[in-house]
Design an enzyme around this catalytic site. Structure first.
Site, PDB file in Angstrom:
ATOM      1  N   GLU A  95      38.324  54.126  48.301  1.00  0.00           N
ATOM      2  CA  GLU A  95      37.486  53.202  47.534  1.00  0.00           C
ATOM      3  C   GLU A  95      36.239  53.883  46.960  1.00  0.00           C
ATOM      4  O   GLU A  95      35.252  53.222  46.637  1.00  0.00           O
ATOM      5  CB  GLU A  95      37.101  52.013  48.421  1.00  0.00           C
ATOM      6  CG  GLU A  95      38.313  51.167  48.766  1.00  0.00           C
ATOM      7  CD  GLU A  95      37.995  50.114  49.807  1.00  0.00           C
ATOM      8  OE1 GLU A  95      37.760  48.968  49.423  1.00  0.00           O
ATOM      9  OE2 GLU A  95      37.954  50.445  50.992  1.00  0.00           O
ATOM     10  N   SER A 121      40.744  47.410  49.664  1.00  0.00           N
ATOM     11  CA  SER A 121      41.159  47.410  48.261  1.00  0.00           C
ATOM     12  C   SER A 121      42.673  47.369  48.099  1.00  0.00           C
ATOM     13  O   SER A 121      43.208  47.830  47.102  1.00  0.00           O
ATOM     14  CB  SER A 121      40.580  48.617  47.514  1.00  0.00           C
ATOM     15  OG  SER A 121      39.194  48.463  47.395  1.00  0.00           O
ATOM     16  N   TYR A 156      41.014  45.623  40.398  1.00  0.00           N
ATOM     17  CA  TYR A 156      40.099  46.458  39.614  1.00  0.00           C
ATOM     18  C   TYR A 156      40.594  46.858  38.231  1.00  0.00           C
ATOM     19  O   TYR A 156      39.795  47.154  37.361  1.00  0.00           O
ATOM     20  CB  TYR A 156      39.793  47.761  40.370  1.00  0.00           C
ATOM     21  CG  TYR A 156      39.334  47.539  41.780  1.00  0.00           C
ATOM     22  CD1 TYR A 156      38.123  46.898  42.040  1.00  0.00           C
ATOM     23  CD2 TYR A 156      40.106  47.954  42.849  1.00  0.00           C
ATOM     24  CE1 TYR A 156      37.708  46.681  43.335  1.00  0.00           C
ATOM     25  CE2 TYR A 156      39.694  47.745  44.154  1.00  0.00           C
ATOM     26  CZ  TYR A 156      38.489  47.104  44.394  1.00  0.00           C
ATOM     27  OH  TYR A 156      38.086  46.893  45.672  1.00  0.00           O
ATOM     28  N   ARG A 201      31.471  39.408  53.490  1.00  0.00           N
ATOM     29  CA  ARG A 201      32.260  38.408  52.759  1.00  0.00           C
ATOM     30  C   ARG A 201      33.459  38.069  53.638  1.00  0.00           C
ATOM     31  O   ARG A 201      34.142  38.967  54.120  1.00  0.00           O
ATOM     32  CB  ARG A 201      32.730  38.973  51.424  1.00  0.00           C
ATOM     33  CG  ARG A 201      33.134  37.889  50.410  1.00  0.00           C
ATOM     34  CD  ARG A 201      33.849  38.477  49.212  1.00  0.00           C
ATOM     35  NE  ARG A 201      35.132  38.999  49.620  1.00  0.00           N
ATOM     36  CZ  ARG A 201      35.606  40.209  49.287  1.00  0.00           C
ATOM     37  NH1 ARG A 201      34.910  41.019  48.533  1.00  0.00           N
ATOM     38  NH2 ARG A 201      36.789  40.609  49.710  1.00  0.00           N
ATOM     39  N   ASP A 228      37.018  36.273  54.041  1.00  0.00           N
ATOM     40  CA  ASP A 228      38.130  35.864  53.165  1.00  0.00           C
ATOM     41  C   ASP A 228      39.160  35.024  53.914  1.00  0.00           C
ATOM     42  O   ASP A 228      39.521  35.344  55.053  1.00  0.00           O
ATOM     43  CB  ASP A 228      38.833  37.102  52.599  1.00  0.00           C
ATOM     44  CG  ASP A 228      37.906  37.958  51.739  1.00  0.00           C
ATOM     45  OD1 ASP A 228      36.800  37.490  51.407  1.00  0.00           O
ATOM     46  OD2 ASP A 228      38.307  39.088  51.392  1.00  0.00           O
ATOM     47  N   GLU A 271      40.260  38.141  56.482  1.00  0.00           N
ATOM     48  CA  GLU A 271      39.507  39.303  56.956  1.00  0.00           C
ATOM     49  C   GLU A 271      38.024  39.159  56.647  1.00  0.00           C
ATOM     50  O   GLU A 271      37.618  38.419  55.759  1.00  0.00           O
ATOM     51  CB  GLU A 271      40.035  40.587  56.316  1.00  0.00           C
ATOM     52  CG  GLU A 271      39.970  40.568  54.806  1.00  0.00           C
ATOM     53  CD  GLU A 271      40.061  41.946  54.185  1.00  0.00           C
ATOM     54  OE1 GLU A 271      39.982  42.948  54.917  1.00  0.00           O
ATOM     55  OE2 GLU A 271      40.175  42.021  52.949  1.00  0.00           O
ATOM     56  N   ASN A 295      34.833  41.383  55.416  1.00  0.00           N
ATOM     57  CA  ASN A 295      34.471  42.652  54.749  1.00  0.00           C
ATOM     58  C   ASN A 295      32.986  42.882  54.957  1.00  0.00           C
ATOM     59  O   ASN A 295      32.166  42.138  54.420  1.00  0.00           O
ATOM     60  CB  ASN A 295      34.753  42.551  53.249  1.00  0.00           C
ATOM     61  CG  ASN A 295      36.233  42.404  52.971  1.00  0.00           C
ATOM     62  OD1 ASN A 295      36.983  43.364  53.024  1.00  0.00           O
ATOM     63  ND2 ASN A 295      36.660  41.179  52.714  1.00  0.00           N
ATOM     64  N   GLY A 351      32.448  44.193  47.781  1.00  0.00           N
ATOM     65  CA  GLY A 351      32.174  44.706  46.433  1.00  0.00           C
ATOM     66  C   GLY A 351      30.806  44.205  45.987  1.00  0.00           C
ATOM     67  O   GLY A 351      30.446  43.054  46.230  1.00  0.00           O
TER      68      GLY A 351
HETATM   69  N1  LIG Z   1      49.302  37.435  55.551  1.00  0.00           N
HETATM   70  C1  LIG Z   1      49.186  37.350  54.227  1.00  0.00           C
HETATM   71  N2  LIG Z   1      49.783  36.326  53.534  1.00  0.00           N
HETATM   72  C2  LIG Z   1      49.674  36.230  52.195  1.00  0.00           C
HETATM   73  N3  LIG Z   1      49.011  37.127  51.433  1.00  0.00           N
HETATM   74  C3  LIG Z   1      48.415  38.160  52.050  1.00  0.00           C
HETATM   75  C4  LIG Z   1      48.456  38.314  53.477  1.00  0.00           C
HETATM   76  N4  LIG Z   1      47.782  39.429  53.800  1.00  0.00           N
HETATM   77  C5  LIG Z   1      47.342  39.937  52.645  1.00  0.00           C
HETATM   78  N5  LIG Z   1      47.716  39.201  51.594  1.00  0.00           N
HETATM   79  C6  LIG Z   1      47.436  39.514  50.173  1.00  0.00           C
HETATM   80  O1  LIG Z   1      47.085  40.896  50.073  1.00  0.00           O
HETATM   81  C7  LIG Z   1      45.713  41.033  49.641  1.00  0.00           C
HETATM   82  C8  LIG Z   1      45.072  42.222  50.339  1.00  0.00           C
HETATM   83  O2  LIG Z   1      45.138  42.074  51.748  1.00  0.00           O
HETATM   84  P1  LIG Z   1      43.852  42.230  52.671  1.00  0.00           P
HETATM   85  O3  LIG Z   1      44.287  42.052  54.069  1.00  0.00           O
HETATM   86  O4  LIG Z   1      42.801  41.328  52.182  1.00  0.00           O
HETATM   87  O5  LIG Z   1      43.476  43.762  52.471  1.00  0.00           O
HETATM   88  P2  LIG Z   1      42.221  44.505  51.798  1.00  0.00           P
HETATM   89  O6  LIG Z   1      41.317  44.834  52.936  1.00  0.00           O
HETATM   90  O7  LIG Z   1      42.810  45.728  51.219  1.00  0.00           O
HETATM   91  O8  LIG Z   1      41.608  43.566  50.817  1.00  0.00           O
HETATM   92  C9  LIG Z   1      45.080  39.697  49.966  1.00  0.00           C
HETATM   93  O9  LIG Z   1      43.971  39.450  49.163  1.00  0.00           O
HETATM   94  C10 LIG Z   1      46.246  38.750  49.652  1.00  0.00           C
HETATM   95  O10 LIG Z   1      46.434  38.620  48.247  1.00  0.00           O
HETATM   96 MG   LIG Z   2      40.962  41.657  51.195  1.00  0.00          MG
END
Ligand SMILES: Nc1ncnc2c1ncn2[C@@H]1O[C@H](COP(=O)(O)OP(=O)(O)O)[C@@H](O)[C@H]1O
Ligand SMILES: [Mg+2]
Length: 402
Positions: free
Chosen positions: A43, A218, A288, A327, A329, A343, A345, A349
């Site tokens: 990142e 990301s 991005y 943040r 999510d 998660e 963060n 960003g």
């Molecule tokens: N268990 C899940 N069910 C549905 N979509 C998911 C799930 N986990 C991740 N995603 C999708 O993948 C994206 C990235 O996953 P995330 O865990 O937020 O990783 P990062 O830390 O890279 O943002 C999420 O914003 C969502 O769109």
């Molecule tokens: Mg995420």
């Protein structure tokens, strides 16, 4: 739904309105703020964009900004041209090698001016605008702790938990927060007994699943698997980025709801915002590159659900011990029947159009003020920690001559 504009300040009763007025008008010395950006994670580029916005928006009446760039090689650089250099410009006179010694008596950076010639640049605080490993995961925070410098954002433990999707989920489960069913295993275990792991995942989670390297961001290394064949490809991709892998049940067709949280002991939460990704899920490209994902502020949610999400965001923040900012999510099913914490963060960003500052702007805290508050929170935590007892006098010399 607005967050309070100001943190409650305790005014000592011996100060009357007049003394308060005069105190606030004593010109304060500017804060020498090191802004750390770049870094060695996937990142790096995102961090450069965030840092450009942050440095531009910091209040010049309060701060002297000292840019500190970490190249992809890991080299530390400072000077007025560092950001341009990390963005591809030739190295100029305005870029110097530097490092931050863990020695607190140095009070900041050592800048190298040729063989054996060092200049000490004192720092009053540091703003790590770094994302991902070696920046958002507690490592830089550990160095700043050793150097005894106040820094923006979470400390070592919360940063590490915020970075590790599997350990973070375990703490959240323990705190009674709703997370999606998941399993994690090491890359080594996968190589030794893939069939056993696949059987377990299929029984416990079914398909589709999301497969992720736990310590990344990301969406790098993340894929969705709908079949056993896709699962194997996805695990092999994820374990290239981390020594462990997390597999989560997919929340199908979910809405992506995000809440910005700000504060130390008594954090406040913004209204929820929503991301409408341009791809099937919010991958790197949708985040991005293609510029086609939409950000909705506020998210269109019934008030009761919005309040529930805000309360969960604060609970999730506190559960892993966040400070300063994060943040939080969520994945919310379209029928609003399930709200799942995705998660936290700890360094979201931070461009002027990123969700975190936008959410607080919508709540009446402009970007520049938000940055000032974050530094104030860093200074507040540092003052509290500095007041703690650090040594213990056992009252005997038992250790001498051991
Ligand atoms: N268990 C899940 N069910 C549905 N979509 C998911 C799930 N986990 C991740 N995603 C999708 O993948 C994206 C990235 O996953 P995330 O865990 O937020 O990783 P990062 O830390 O890279 O943002 C999420 O914003 C969502 O769109
Ligand atoms: Mg995420």
């Amino acid at each position: 739904m607005r967050v309070p504009l100001h943190f409650p300040r305790t005014v000592p009763s011996f100060l009357n309105a007049f003394t308060l007025f005069t105190l606030t008008h004593i010109p304060m010395e500017k804060i020498r703020l090191g802004v750390l950006f770049g870094g060695r994670s996937g990142e790096h580029e995102v961090s450069l964009v965030s840092a450009a916005s942050v440095m531009q928006a910091l209040d010049p009446a309060r701060f002297i900004v000292i840019p500190i760039g970490i190249a992809k090689s890991g080299a530390w650089l400072t000077g007025p041209d560092v950001l341009a250099h990390l963005n591809g410009a030739e190295r100029s006179e305005g870029v110097a090698d530097c490092f931050l010694p863990p020695d607190p008596t140095r009070h900041g950076l050592l800048v190298c001016h040729g063989e054996g010639a060092f200049e000490n640049i004192a720092l009053d605080a540091v703003f790590p605008v770094l994302h991902g490993t070696c920046g958002e995961d507690g490592t830089i925070q550990g160095l700043l702790e050793l150097a005894e410098l106040p820094y923006v954002g979470s400390g070592v433990l919360a940063s590490a938990l915020g970075m590790d999707k599997a350990l973070q989920k375990r703490v959240h489960v323990q705190s009674g927060l709703p997370v999606v069913p998941f399993a994690s295993f090491s890359g080594k275990a996968w190589l030794e007994k893939p069939d056993e792991i696949i059987r377990y995942l299929e029984d416990a989670l079914g398909y589709p699943v999301f497969v992720k390297p736990p310590n990344l961001g990301s969406s790098v290394g993340i894929s969705k698997a709908r079949t056993r064949e896709e699962l194997i490809v996805a695990v092999d991709l994820a374990r290239g980025y981390d020594r462990t892998v997390i597999v989560e049940q997919s929340v199908e067709n979910a809405r992506e709801i995000e809440v910005a949280v700000l504060g130390n002991e008594a954090p406040i939460a913004s209204m929820p915002g929503e991301i409408v990704p341009s791809n099937e899920f919010y991958d790197y490209n949708a985040k991005y590159v293609d510029g086609a994902s939409a950000t909705l502020i506020p998210a269109e949610l019934p008030e009761g659900i919005g309040e529930q999400v805000r309360a969960l965001a604060i609970a999730a923040y506190k559960a892993i011990g966040c400070e300063g900012m994060a943040r939080v999510d969520f994945l919310v099913t379209r029928d609003l029947a399930h709200i799942v914490l995705n998660e936290v963060n700890t360094i979201p960003g931070f461009t002027s159009i990123s969700m975190y500052p936008k959410l607080f702007e919508a709540a009446g805290i402009p970007y520049t003020e938000l940055l000032s508050r974050l530094v104030d929170l860093a200074l507040e935590r540092h003052a509290e920690k500095s007041a703690l007892l650090r040594s213990y006098d056992p009252g005997t010399d038992w250790h001498r001559g051991v």
